[in-house]
Each structure stands twice: as structure tokens, then as C-alpha cells.
Design an enzyme around this catalytic site. Structure first.
Site, PDB file in Angstrom:
ATOM      1  N   ASP A   8       8.105   1.119   9.684  1.00 32.30           N
ATOM      2  CA  ASP A   8       7.015   2.100   8.873  1.00 32.30           C
ATOM      3  C   ASP A   8       5.796   2.239   9.956  1.00 32.30           C
ATOM      4  O   ASP A   8       5.340   0.926  10.298  1.00 32.30           O
ATOM      5  CB  ASP A   8       6.630   1.347   7.877  1.00 32.30           C
ATOM      6  CG  ASP A   8       7.749   0.908   6.680  1.00 32.30           C
ATOM      7  OD1 ASP A   8       8.584   0.367   6.963  1.00 32.30           O
ATOM      8  OD2 ASP A   8       7.340   1.182   5.513  1.00 32.30           O
ATOM      9  N   HIS A  68       5.344   6.056  -0.624  1.00 28.51           N
ATOM     10  CA  HIS A  68       3.969   6.649  -0.311  1.00 28.51           C
ATOM     11  C   HIS A  68       4.275   7.968   0.058  1.00 28.51           C
ATOM     12  O   HIS A  68       3.205   8.817   0.610  1.00 28.51           O
ATOM     13  CB  HIS A  68       3.317   5.750   0.649  1.00 28.51           C
ATOM     14  CG  HIS A  68       2.747   4.677   0.067  1.00 28.51           C
ATOM     15  ND1 HIS A  68       1.822   4.617  -0.814  1.00 28.51           N
ATOM     16  CD2 HIS A  68       3.027   3.452   0.446  1.00 28.51           C
ATOM     17  CE1 HIS A  68       1.390   3.267  -1.203  1.00 28.51           C
ATOM     18  NE2 HIS A  68       2.161   2.631  -0.330  1.00 28.51           N
TER      19      HIS A  68
END
Length: 276
Positions: A8, A68
């Protein structure tokens, strides 16, 4: 086949580190295919189209995401035309975007990439086990794809491990994302699938999961939010894994962590480094 996965990206620190380093890493490792999780690339929350373009131009073949993915509202629009940006496949029918794709690697191989999201301690999406089942059945190893990688974006390690055992022997690799902390359990499972619970993040580790420390600390101490979380801006550590895939079987031969720069201990896949 050499598959490089980077965890990420968190904010500008992680994004800049990856964009600057990826062309050299791809050459150094002679990587055939690169996947980057970019769901926190835009100020720590979501991804924008210019950032996606920046990552693809730097050498990413596919950008995966997670919970997200739609934090930036523009993503609801541009994801429909961005065939190399994936969102979790187990979002409900009608959600914009796609959760899987078949892509061409630098060595000419066809690589199936699937993005799935767990449900334990997270939003109650559709069943990721059955959703991925359908993709693996439609595009099996060696008849539909030369290699396959699943980014399993989940909170609970138990769910990640169970999922990996469920697809063992049917996918080349299952790489866990979401917790931002690199784990030390990289391994080849019994039937040949490479696995790690979490690849870690590309971001500043002098932080709380990539965010500036002050606001998370205040929330733990007072239970009162004072401000929006802001990404930490110090030197990033690039975290990920290198995976060696057998060209004959499509299963994994080796997996090793990558940690470069920043404050964590440094490591690279020994099987990809020049001798001496």
C-alpha cells in the site's frame, strides 16, 4: 517468470519513493510483471487519475486497491476507463470498475490479477471466497493464464491465511494488503501458491500506519477527533515481495520480502540479485 508486488502506497512520501525507484527496481530485478497497491496514494485516502498515470508510467503493470478505493469521488468516473486499475471484486453488482483482469507481462506471459477484500472487521461485502472462485474457474492456471496473483485486502490474518489455503494450487500467489505492516510469514504453501499475510506499506514508518503521529495519539488518549489524519512526510520505506513463478506449472518457486529505504531493516530477494 519474475513478479514484483509493492504494498500500500501511503501519501506523497510513499508515492514519490515508488515512482522514483520503480524503473530502477524493475531493471535491477529484471521483473516481468509489477503490481502496486495504490489505494492510499492520494493524501492517504484513495487514488486520482493523474496518480494512476504516474504509477503506470513508472513501470507498474496493474494498480490494485481496497476499502479506500472510492475515497476520491472522481474515481467513480475514471475507474470505468482505467482497465489497469482494479477495485475489490466482491463489491456488489453495479459498482463501477472491475475486480480482475488478464494482462500481458514483459516476457509475453498472460497474468491474471484479482483484487479481493476480506469481511472480518471490515465492510460486509459479498463473499470473497466465492467471487475469486469464479475468476479462477473462468481463467485457470496454464489453460487460461500463465500466472495468477491475488491481492487479498483484509484486516484479519486468520481470514487471509484461510483464503490462501482455499486457493492453494489454483493461484500463483496470494499477497495480503491493508494492515500496512510487513509480516515475516512469506512461504510456499503445500500445493505451490506463494503467500504472505501482508506485504507492508510504501510510506514513512515513523508514523501510525503511515499517518502523522499526533492525531492518532490524541484519538487514543482522548477518544476525541481533533483534525483530519495527515500522511507522515518523512523518508519512506518501500515494502513488497518478489515472487519467482515456474513457467511450466504457473506455481511459485520462491518468495522473499523487499524493504528498501527508511527506518526498517533492509532486505531484497537473494534469488534476484547478481551473484557476488
Amino acid at each position: 517468470m519474475r513478479l514484483l508486488f509493492l504494498g500500500d502506497l501511503v501519501g506523497r512520501s510513499g508515492r514519490v519513493a515508488v515512482v522514483e525507484a520503480l524503473p530502477g527496481l524493475r531493471e535491477r530485478y529484471r521483473a516481468d510483471f509489477v503490481v502496486v497497491n495504490g489505494e492510499n496514494a492520494a493524501g492517504g485516502f484513495g487514488i486520482t487519475e493523474p496518480i494512476l498515470t504516474e504509477l503506470l508510467d513508472a513501470g507498474a503493470d496493474v494498480v490494485t486497491t481496497g476499502n479506500h478505493v472510492f475515497d476520491q469521488r472522481e474515481t467513480l468516473v475514471f475507474i470505468e476507463r482505467a482497465d489497469r486499475l482494479l477495485r475489490p471484486i466482491n463489491y456488489p453488482p453495479g459498482t463501477p470498475g472491475r475486480g480482475a483482469g488478464l494482462y500481458k507481462a514483459a516476457n509475453g506471459a498472460d497474468v491474471l490479477v484479482v483484487n479481493a477484500q476480506g469481511r472480518v472487521f471490515m465492510a460486509d461485502l459479498d463473499d470473497p471466497f466465492r467471487a475469486v472462485d469464479r475468476e479462477l474457474e473462468a481463467c485457470p492456471l496454464k489453460t487460461g493464464a500463465d500466472a495468477s496473483l491475488i491481492d487479498f485486502h483484509a484486516e484479519a490474518t486468520s481470514e487471509k491465511q484461510a483464503f490462501a489455503h482455499y486457493v492453494d494450487g489454483r493461484a500463483s500467489a496470494v499477497v495480503g494488503t491493508h494492515t500496512h505492516v510487513p509480516t515475516a510469514d512469506e512461504q510456499i504453501l503445500e500445493r505451490g501458491t506463494a503467500y504472505i499475510s501482508d506485504a507492508g506499506m510504501c510510506g514513512d514508518f515513523d508514523s501510525v500506519l503511515g499517518m502523522d503521529k499526533e492525531e492518532p495519539l490524541q484519538r487514543f488518549l482522548t477518544k476525541v477527533p481533533n483534525a483530519r489524519f495527515q500522511p507522515a512526510l518523512g523518508e519512506a520505506t518501500i515494502c513488497g515481495v518478489g515472487i519467482e513463478i515456474d513457467d511450466q506449472t504457473g506455481l511459485a518457486r520462491a518468495i522473499a520480502p523487499i524493504r528498501l529505504g527508511g527506518s526498517l531493516s533492509q532486505t531484497e530477494p537473494a534469488f534476484w540479485l547478481p551473484e557476488g
